[in-house]
Design a protein around this motif. Structure first.
Motif, PDB file in Angstrom:
ATOM      1  N   VAL A 297      37.089  38.298  52.210  1.00  0.00           N
ATOM      2  CA  VAL A 297      36.628  38.997  51.011  1.00  0.00           C
ATOM      3  C   VAL A 297      37.822  39.460  50.180  1.00  0.00           C
ATOM      4  O   VAL A 297      37.837  39.331  48.949  1.00  0.00           O
ATOM      5  CB  VAL A 297      35.731  40.189  51.399  1.00  0.00           C
ATOM      6  CG1 VAL A 297      35.507  41.118  50.201  1.00  0.00           C
ATOM      7  CG2 VAL A 297      34.393  39.682  51.934  1.00  0.00           C
ATOM      8  N   ARG A 298      38.832  39.994  50.856  1.00  0.00           N
ATOM      9  CA  ARG A 298      40.019  40.476  50.147  1.00  0.00           C
ATOM     10  C   ARG A 298      40.753  39.338  49.452  1.00  0.00           C
ATOM     11  O   ARG A 298      41.223  39.502  48.310  1.00  0.00           O
ATOM     12  CB  ARG A 298      40.956  41.166  51.145  1.00  0.00           C
ATOM     13  CG  ARG A 298      42.254  41.673  50.538  1.00  0.00           C
ATOM     14  CD  ARG A 298      43.146  42.302  51.608  1.00  0.00           C
ATOM     15  NE  ARG A 298      43.451  41.367  52.692  1.00  0.00           N
ATOM     16  CZ  ARG A 298      44.402  40.430  52.614  1.00  0.00           C
ATOM     17  NH1 ARG A 298      45.122  40.288  51.504  1.00  0.00           N
ATOM     18  NH2 ARG A 298      44.636  39.636  53.648  1.00  0.00           N
ATOM     19  N   GLY A 301      37.204  36.736  47.729  1.00  0.00           N
ATOM     20  CA  GLY A 301      35.864  37.232  47.446  1.00  0.00           C
ATOM     21  C   GLY A 301      35.546  37.476  45.993  1.00  0.00           C
ATOM     22  O   GLY A 301      34.368  37.569  45.622  1.00  0.00           O
ATOM     23  N   GLN A 302      36.559  37.590  45.149  1.00  0.00           N
ATOM     24  CA  GLN A 302      36.304  37.801  43.727  1.00  0.00           C
ATOM     25  C   GLN A 302      36.246  36.491  42.947  1.00  0.00           C
ATOM     26  O   GLN A 302      35.926  36.497  41.753  1.00  0.00           O
ATOM     27  CB  GLN A 302      37.394  38.703  43.135  1.00  0.00           C
ATOM     28  CG  GLN A 302      37.491  40.068  43.790  1.00  0.00           C
ATOM     29  CD  GLN A 302      36.157  40.803  43.820  1.00  0.00           C
ATOM     30  OE1 GLN A 302      35.515  40.966  42.775  1.00  0.00           O
ATOM     31  NE2 GLN A 302      35.730  41.242  44.998  1.00  0.00           N
ATOM     32  N   LYS A 337      31.226  43.653  49.137  1.00  0.00           N
ATOM     33  CA  LYS A 337      32.409  43.984  48.343  1.00  0.00           C
ATOM     34  C   LYS A 337      32.871  42.781  47.513  1.00  0.00           C
ATOM     35  O   LYS A 337      33.702  42.931  46.610  1.00  0.00           O
ATOM     36  CB  LYS A 337      33.550  44.445  49.257  1.00  0.00           C
ATOM     37  CG  LYS A 337      33.244  45.716  50.032  1.00  0.00           C
ATOM     38  CD  LYS A 337      34.357  46.026  51.025  1.00  0.00           C
ATOM     39  CE  LYS A 337      34.015  47.236  51.892  1.00  0.00           C
ATOM     40  NZ  LYS A 337      35.064  47.505  52.917  1.00  0.00           N
ATOM     41  N   SER A 338      32.350  41.604  47.846  1.00  0.00           N
ATOM     42  CA  SER A 338      32.698  40.398  47.094  1.00  0.00           C
ATOM     43  C   SER A 338      31.679  40.183  45.985  1.00  0.00           C
ATOM     44  O   SER A 338      30.696  40.911  45.868  1.00  0.00           O
ATOM     45  CB  SER A 338      32.732  39.177  48.024  1.00  0.00           C
ATOM     46  OG  SER A 338      31.431  38.914  48.535  1.00  0.00           O
ATOM     47  N   LYS A 339      31.904  39.162  45.168  1.00  0.00           N
ATOM     48  CA  LYS A 339      31.029  38.948  44.010  1.00  0.00           C
ATOM     49  C   LYS A 339      29.766  38.160  44.342  1.00  0.00           C
ATOM     50  O   LYS A 339      28.751  38.323  43.679  1.00  0.00           O
ATOM     51  CB  LYS A 339      31.808  38.225  42.905  1.00  0.00           C
ATOM     52  CG  LYS A 339      32.674  39.155  42.077  1.00  0.00           C
ATOM     53  CD  LYS A 339      33.140  38.444  40.822  1.00  0.00           C
ATOM     54  CE  LYS A 339      33.830  39.424  39.878  1.00  0.00           C
ATOM     55  NZ  LYS A 339      34.288  38.773  38.641  1.00  0.00           N
ATOM     56  N   PHE A 341      27.981  37.226  47.775  1.00  0.00           N
ATOM     57  CA  PHE A 341      27.840  37.139  49.228  1.00  0.00           C
ATOM     58  C   PHE A 341      26.424  36.714  49.608  1.00  0.00           C
ATOM     59  O   PHE A 341      25.439  37.191  49.041  1.00  0.00           O
ATOM     60  CB  PHE A 341      28.162  38.477  49.886  1.00  0.00           C
ATOM     61  CG  PHE A 341      28.045  38.456  51.390  1.00  0.00           C
ATOM     62  CD1 PHE A 341      28.894  37.671  52.145  1.00  0.00           C
ATOM     63  CD2 PHE A 341      27.074  39.209  52.044  1.00  0.00           C
ATOM     64  CE1 PHE A 341      28.795  37.637  53.536  1.00  0.00           C
ATOM     65  CE2 PHE A 341      26.970  39.192  53.419  1.00  0.00           C
ATOM     66  CZ  PHE A 341      27.825  38.400  54.168  1.00  0.00           C
TER      67      PHE A 341
END
Length: 371
Positions: A297-298, A301-302, A337-339, A341
């Motif tokens: 995700v880090r 994820g975006q 936390k990602s765009k 998922f």
């Protein structure tokens, strides 16, 4: 998958052939494999509806019919599943809990010198789901995408329908065998790259057929491209150019295309996205692979949708419902936390997975998955 915010996290796992067969005991494995009377489409739609998935992932589109005139005899009572014997001397056991097991009378493998890139067809005629197993495709235009049409009709447009294709390197492995194919990529990288690119263009034709039939997304199955099989350098230099052909085509057609890669891919997450894939599937966690969801995700994820990554063996198959619930809640917390998922198993649902554990996933997304 288009990185637009939904009301809640979608949930959709990839059922294995064996899981579908075990969950639908009356399903004939031969009918299922050849989509006789829409058996394959109906079965995968039934699983999605039964477990409240938000989509149907069809692992094969265009399943060819069993050519009865090539069969010499059959044994429907064989212990592992119906066995069929062909005039060629080949045989196939249609397993009741797994993919069919195909046995050639004569080894089909070719050497790299025997493969002429100019003879690779402009459109694929089969899919290679595993070594020594081919899914032959129907030749008529409707038959090559029948499962898409059937699934959309069965689900009445209420579920997302995902088509699928296999990666070009799977065809090289099918032609040469696993060991020889990987050796050829080291000893004849230029020729292998050309072969893969030609298969990529042929694959795009089938992708286009599925898009025209109404597929909402394309699953690009590339199980051999993790770091357990090929180095990052070989992947980038020999395999990736062919992948780019398919991703570029999907981008041109405006359809999401996500990459299914098993095992360890922690060293190439960014590279897979740079190739042009709009999503990642599997992201196998330890001990099956080496991808931790929070790290993925880090890192990406975006920029991409993430579909995963519940351990299908140690958690979903062998865990208790409470262990599944705890794990799924953590996946949601990190994944949201990602765009884009999607809650899912990392790889496919193992055949012996208890249905009660899958039921937990829907309970979790309904309780904790709303944005």
């Amino acid at each position: 998958m288009r990185l637009e915010k939904p009301d809640r996290v979608p949930m959709m796992c990839q059922p294995s052939w064996g899981f579908v067969l075990k969950q639908i005991p009356g399903l004939d494995p031969v009918d299922f494999w050849h989509n006789r009377d829409a058996a394959c489409a109906r079965a995968f739609c039934e699983i999605s509806e039964r477990f409240n998935f938000d989509g149907v992932l069809l692992p094969a589109v265009g399943l060819g019919s069993l050519e009865e005139d090539t069969v010499t005899r059959s044994d429907p009572a064989y212990r592992d599943g119906p066995a069929i014997y062909f005039q060629s001397g080949d045989s196939c056991i249609y397993c009741r809990d797994d993919l069919p097991r195909y046995q050639y009378a004569r080894a089909p493998e070719l050497s790299i010198d025997e493969i002429d890139p100019d003879e690779i067809p402009e459109n694929i005629s089969y899919l290679p789901p595993s070594n020594h197993l081919r899914i032959w495709l129907k030749k008529d235009s409707y038959g090559r995408v029948a499962e898409i049409h059937q699934s959309k009709e069965i689900t009445r447009g209420l579920l997302s329908i995902h088509g699928s294709v296999y990666a070009p390197e799977d065809y090289l492995i099918d032609l040469m065998g696993i060991q020889e194919a990987f050796l050829a990529m080291m000893t004849h990288p230029d020729k292998c790259r050309e072969i893969l690119i030609r298969y990529a263009h042929a694959t795009c034709v089938h992708v286009g057929e599925q898009i025209d039939a109404g597929a909402d997304s394309i699953n690009f199955s590339a199980p051999w491209t993790g770091q357990n099989f090929v180095s990052r350098e070989m992947f980038e230099e020999v395999i990736a150019p062919a992948h780019r052909v398919v991703t570029a085509y999907c981008k041109e057609r405006g359809i999401p295309c996500y990459c299914h890669t098993c095992g360890s891919i922690g060293d190439r997450l960014e590279l897979i996205i740079d190739i042009g894939f709009t999503g990642l599937e599997c992201l196998d966690p330890p001990p099956l692979g080496n991808v931790e969801l929070d790290d993925a995700v880090r890192r990406v994820g975006q920029y991409t949708s993430i579909k995963g990554n519940i351990d299908p063996v140690n958690v979903l198959m062998n865990g208790t419902p409470e262990q599944v619930r705890k794990d799924a809640i953590w996946r949601l917390e990190e994944g949201m936390k990602s765009k884009g998922f999607i809650l899912s198993t990392a790889c496919s649902i193992a055949p012996a997975t208890p249905a009660r554990n899958l039921d937990v996933l829907h309970e979790v997304v309904e309780k904790y998955g709303y944005y």
